[in-house]
Each structure stands twice: as C-alpha cells, then as structure tokens.
Design a protein around this motif. Structure first.
Motif, PDB file in Angstrom:
ATOM      1  N   GLY A  81      38.134   2.258   8.859  1.00 39.30           N
ATOM      2  CA  GLY A  81      39.211   1.280   8.757  1.00 39.30           C
ATOM      3  C   GLY A  81      39.842   1.328   7.376  1.00 39.30           C
ATOM      4  N   VAL A  82      41.099   1.708   7.299  1.00 36.04           N
ATOM      5  CA  VAL A  82      41.810   1.795   6.021  1.00 36.04           C
ATOM      6  C   VAL A  82      42.533   0.477   5.767  1.00 36.04           C
ATOM      7  N   PHE A  83      42.346  -0.084   4.548  1.00 31.83           N
ATOM      8  CA  PHE A  83      42.953  -1.369   4.247  1.00 31.83           C
ATOM      9  C   PHE A  83      43.476  -1.405   2.815  1.00 31.83           C
ATOM     10  N   SER A  84      44.461  -2.243   2.590  1.00 34.46           N
ATOM     11  CA  SER A  84      44.976  -2.479   1.239  1.00 34.46           C
ATOM     12  C   SER A  84      44.068  -3.465   0.523  1.00 34.46           C
ATOM     13  N   LYS A  85      43.802  -3.213  -0.735  1.00 36.14           N
ATOM     14  CA  LYS A  85      42.997  -4.150  -1.509  1.00 36.14           C
ATOM     15  C   LYS A  85      43.723  -5.485  -1.589  1.00 36.14           C
ATOM     16  N   TYR A  86      42.977  -6.559  -1.453  1.00 34.25           N
ATOM     17  CA  TYR A  86      43.571  -7.891  -1.361  1.00 34.25           C
ATOM     18  C   TYR A  86      42.959  -8.804  -2.410  1.00 34.25           C
ATOM     19  N   SER A  87      43.591  -9.943  -2.617  1.00 33.97           N
ATOM     20  CA  SER A  87      43.100 -10.920  -3.584  1.00 33.97           C
ATOM     21  C   SER A  87      42.455 -12.095  -2.859  1.00 33.97           C
ATOM     22  N   ALA A  88      41.220 -12.433  -3.253  1.00 32.28           N
ATOM     23  CA  ALA A  88      40.521 -13.597  -2.702  1.00 32.28           C
ATOM     24  C   ALA A  88      39.657 -14.188  -3.818  1.00 32.28           C
ATOM     25  N   PRO A  89      40.277 -14.868  -4.789  1.00 34.21           N
ATOM     26  CA  PRO A  89      39.540 -15.331  -5.968  1.00 34.21           C
ATOM     27  C   PRO A  89      38.464 -16.359  -5.651  1.00 34.21           C
ATOM     28  N   VAL A  90      37.438 -16.407  -6.518  1.00 34.37           N
ATOM     29  CA  VAL A  90      36.333 -17.334  -6.318  1.00 34.37           C
ATOM     30  C   VAL A  90      36.821 -18.778  -6.305  1.00 34.37           C
ATOM     31  N   ALA A  91      36.138 -19.601  -5.523  1.00 36.39           N
ATOM     32  CA  ALA A  91      36.502 -21.011  -5.384  1.00 36.39           C
ATOM     33  C   ALA A  91      35.851 -21.837  -6.486  1.00 36.39           C
ATOM     34  N   ALA A  92      36.617 -22.736  -7.076  1.00 31.66           N
ATOM     35  CA  ALA A  92      36.106 -23.556  -8.171  1.00 31.66           C
ATOM     36  C   ALA A  92      35.127 -24.615  -7.698  1.00 31.66           C
ATOM     37  N   ASP A  93      35.153 -24.960  -6.409  1.00 34.18           N
ATOM     38  CA  ASP A  93      34.317 -26.042  -5.895  1.00 34.18           C
ATOM     39  C   ASP A  93      33.084 -25.530  -5.154  1.00 34.18           C
ATOM     40  N   GLN A  94      32.698 -24.264  -5.421  1.00 33.72           N
ATOM     41  CA  GLN A  94      31.542 -23.671  -4.763  1.00 33.72           C
ATOM     42  C   GLN A  94      30.617 -23.025  -5.801  1.00 33.72           C
ATOM     43  N   PRO A  95      29.314 -22.892  -5.481  1.00 30.78           N
ATOM     44  CA  PRO A  95      28.419 -22.150  -6.378  1.00 30.78           C
ATOM     45  C   PRO A  95      28.837 -20.689  -6.482  1.00 30.78           C
ATOM     46  N   HIS A  96      28.433 -20.050  -7.581  1.00 29.07           N
ATOM     47  CA  HIS A  96      28.834 -18.672  -7.835  1.00 29.07           C
ATOM     48  C   HIS A  96      27.638 -17.760  -8.078  1.00 29.07           C
ATOM     49  N   ILE A  97      27.801 -16.510  -7.698  1.00 34.38           N
ATOM     50  CA  ILE A  97      26.975 -15.411  -8.196  1.00 34.38           C
ATOM     51  C   ILE A  97      27.764 -14.773  -9.330  1.00 34.38           C
ATOM     52  N   VAL A  98      27.113 -14.521 -10.462  1.00 36.53           N
ATOM     53  CA  VAL A  98      27.777 -13.855 -11.581  1.00 36.53           C
ATOM     54  C   VAL A  98      26.972 -12.615 -11.947  1.00 36.53           C
ATOM     55  N   LEU A  99      27.594 -11.453 -11.843  1.00 39.95           N
ATOM     56  CA  LEU A  99      26.939 -10.189 -12.184  1.00 39.95           C
ATOM     57  C   LEU A  99      27.595  -9.618 -13.437  1.00 39.95           C
ATOM     58  N   VAL A 100      26.780  -9.415 -14.466  1.00 39.16           N
ATOM     59  CA  VAL A 100      27.278  -8.910 -15.742  1.00 39.16           C
ATOM     60  C   VAL A 100      27.055  -7.403 -15.799  1.00 39.16           C
ATOM     61  N   ASN A 101      28.139  -6.659 -15.719  1.00 42.11           N
ATOM     62  CA  ASN A 101      28.128  -5.186 -15.811  1.00 42.11           C
ATOM     63  C   ASN A 101      27.224  -4.496 -14.786  1.00 42.11           C
ATOM     64  N   PRO A 102      27.288  -4.858 -13.505  1.00 40.75           N
ATOM     65  CA  PRO A 102      26.499  -4.126 -12.506  1.00 40.75           C
ATOM     66  C   PRO A 102      26.967  -2.680 -12.438  1.00 40.75           C
ATOM     67  N   SER A 103      26.020  -1.746 -12.245  1.00 39.75           N
ATOM     68  CA  SER A 103      26.384  -0.329 -12.316  1.00 39.75           C
ATOM     69  C   SER A 103      25.987   0.481 -11.090  1.00 39.75           C
ATOM     70  N   ASN A 104      25.345  -0.151 -10.117  1.00 42.35           N
ATOM     71  CA  ASN A 104      24.877   0.583  -8.946  1.00 42.35           C
ATOM     72  C   ASN A 104      25.523   0.024  -7.684  1.00 42.35           C
ATOM     73  N   SER A 105      26.243   0.868  -6.953  1.00 41.55           N
ATOM     74  CA  SER A 105      26.982   0.390  -5.787  1.00 41.55           C
ATOM     75  C   SER A 105      26.047  -0.080  -4.675  1.00 41.55           C
ATOM     76  N   GLY A 106      24.899   0.576  -4.525  1.00 42.26           N
ATOM     77  CA  GLY A 106      23.943   0.153  -3.506  1.00 42.26           C
ATOM     78  C   GLY A 106      23.400  -1.225  -3.775  1.00 42.26           C
ATOM     79  N   ASN A 107      23.005  -1.480  -5.030  1.00 39.00           N
ATOM     80  CA  ASN A 107      22.525  -2.809  -5.404  1.00 39.00           C
ATOM     81  C   ASN A 107      23.607  -3.862  -5.200  1.00 39.00           C
ATOM     82  N   LEU A 108      24.837  -3.536  -5.602  1.00 42.38           N
ATOM     83  CA  LEU A 108      25.925  -4.502  -5.465  1.00 42.38           C
ATOM     84  C   LEU A 108      26.148  -4.849  -3.997  1.00 42.38           C
ATOM     85  N   GLY A 109      26.168  -3.845  -3.138  1.00 44.92           N
ATOM     86  CA  GLY A 109      26.360  -4.112  -1.718  1.00 44.92           C
ATOM     87  C   GLY A 109      25.247  -4.963  -1.138  1.00 44.92           C
ATOM     88  N   THR A 110      23.997  -4.680  -1.541  1.00 42.61           N
ATOM     89  CA  THR A 110      22.862  -5.462  -1.052  1.00 42.61           C
ATOM     90  C   THR A 110      22.937  -6.899  -1.545  1.00 42.61           C
TER      91      THR A 110
END
Length: 240
Positions: A81-110
């Motif tokens: 499935g080919v798609f255009s990159k889209y914008s969906a910014p984080v919500a201010a009223d929800q908890p967040h995951i914050v990743l500082v300089n992640p470097s492995n695509s497998g870890n990020l996907g998991t």
C-alpha cells in the motif's frame, strides 16, 4: 508516481504485506495513493480479499510484479500500500511515549505496537532518530503506526516547553526510584521517556520529573529497549 526503494526524504512510503496494508486502509484511507497486488496473490477468504477491500473503499489497485521486485526483497509479500506521509501530531490531553534518539527500526516498530496495545497512542520522537515511516518500521509495528499520533522535536527541552503539564518519568539505569515503587493512580498526563538503545538517557534526565529504574538481575547489563518499554507500559496501562 515513479515508485522507488524508500528513502527518508521521500514524500511517500509504503506498507509491505496484507496486515499493515489493512491497518493503513482502516485508519488513513485518505492518504493512500494506490494498492499494488502481486500476481501470485491468493485471497485467504472474503474478509481478507484485498480486491474486495479495495472495491468497498473505492481504492485504486493494480497487479504489478515489477513494483514488488523493486520495493520488496522478501518473497512472502503479496500486497503493498503506497501512501503519502501525513500529519497527526500528538494530543496535549493524552499521555505520551517519548523516545530520545531511537536508532533501531525494529525496536521502534515493536514499541509502537506495544504502546497501542496498552492504550498509549501518542509518540514524541526526539531527533536525530530512525524514521518511523520506513517500511521496515511499519512492518515491525504490524501497521500499528497508523493508530498513533506522532510528533518530532529537535530536543527534549523543546518537547517539555510545549507539554509542561505532563509529569515526566525518565527510565534509566541510574534511576532514583524502582518501578516497583510506583502505584496507580497515575496522573492523567504523563510522559514515559526512554533513551537510545546503546546509550540510554544522559544523566541530565535525573533532573526531569522522576527517574525510574527497572531492576533486573546482575546477569545482564540492561534490558532491550522494547522490552523495558513493554514493562513500563504495562505498569502505567489503564487497560483492563
């Protein structure tokens, strides 16, 4: 569109496989350019028949082996499935995951998939970082990328200035408090902060909110990033 092997600077990306493509169709149908089907594709049943799915969603599709030869090195990929990159910014009223300089695509996907599983669907990434739109990341997330809100920041300070109301929980080997010491209820707004796979978070994060350590035996020096995140996400989860 002249499709080429994915590059970070491209305005588009693509899914590799049926499962992530179905997630893309369900959650971001508006971003899809076209669905490509391998000539050897065989529908498993009506609910997983990509031709039926595309027809029901009025999506363009094309049987084209050359696209698979160009984009996929794996022999078991039959849908792209080919798609255009889209914008969906984080919500201010929800908890967040914050990743500082992640470097492995497998870890990020998991991490993305695990976060979605525990109800954490807002991800802030501090650059430099691996590309979440890389097809390898999308595939390792099993399409969970399309469930989340995602924002990028040049520094953690930039993130914190925008989301100052979120309570910071920094996960690091030098953490001052054990994860076992934390008990719900947790604040409605919080950020679970994790560092790079190789280096973790720098010592300056001891000064942000609460620094947390996930204790383990001395037989290993550290936990895999995605495993550590899964343990933390389960602790903070409100899923029943």
């Amino acid at each position: 569109m002249d499709l080429k092997k994915y590059k970070h600077e491209a305005a588009y990306s693509y899914t590799l496989g049926m499962a992530p493509t179905l997630e893309l169709i369900q959650y971001h149908r508006e971003a899809i350019d076209k669905v490509y089907v391998h000539p050897d594709y065989v529908p498993r049943d009506e609910s997983y028949n990509i031709f039926e799915v595309c027809s029901s969603q009025d999506l363009p599709w094309e049987v084209n082996k050359k696209v698979f030869d160009r984009l996929s090195a794996k022999e078991n990929v039959y849908v792209i499935g080919v798609f255009s990159k889209y914008s969906a910014p984080v919500a201010a009223d929800q908890p967040h995951i914050v990743l500082v300089n992640p470097s492995n695509s497998g870890n990020l996907g998991t991490i993305i998939r695990t976060g979605v599983g525990f109800g954490l669907k807002n991800l802030a990434i501090i650059r430099p970082a691996v590309d979440p739109y890389d097809p390898k990341t999308i595939r390792s997330s099993m399409g969970a990328l399309f469930h989340i809100n995602l924002s990028f920041f040049a520094s953690f300070q930039e993130y914190q200035e925008q989301f100052f109301a979120h309570r910071i929980y920094s996960f690091m080997l030098k953490g001052q408090k054990s994860l076992r010491e934390l008990h719900p209820p947790f604040p409605p707004l919080f950020s679970l902060v994790f560092g790079n796979e190789a280096t973790g978070l720098p010592d300056c994060f001891l000064d942000y909110g609460e620094s947390i350590i996930i204790r383990h035996s001395h037989a290993i020096d550290s936990l895999n990033l995605s495993i550590a995140f899964g343990i933390a996400a389960h602790t903070f989860s409100q899923c029943e």
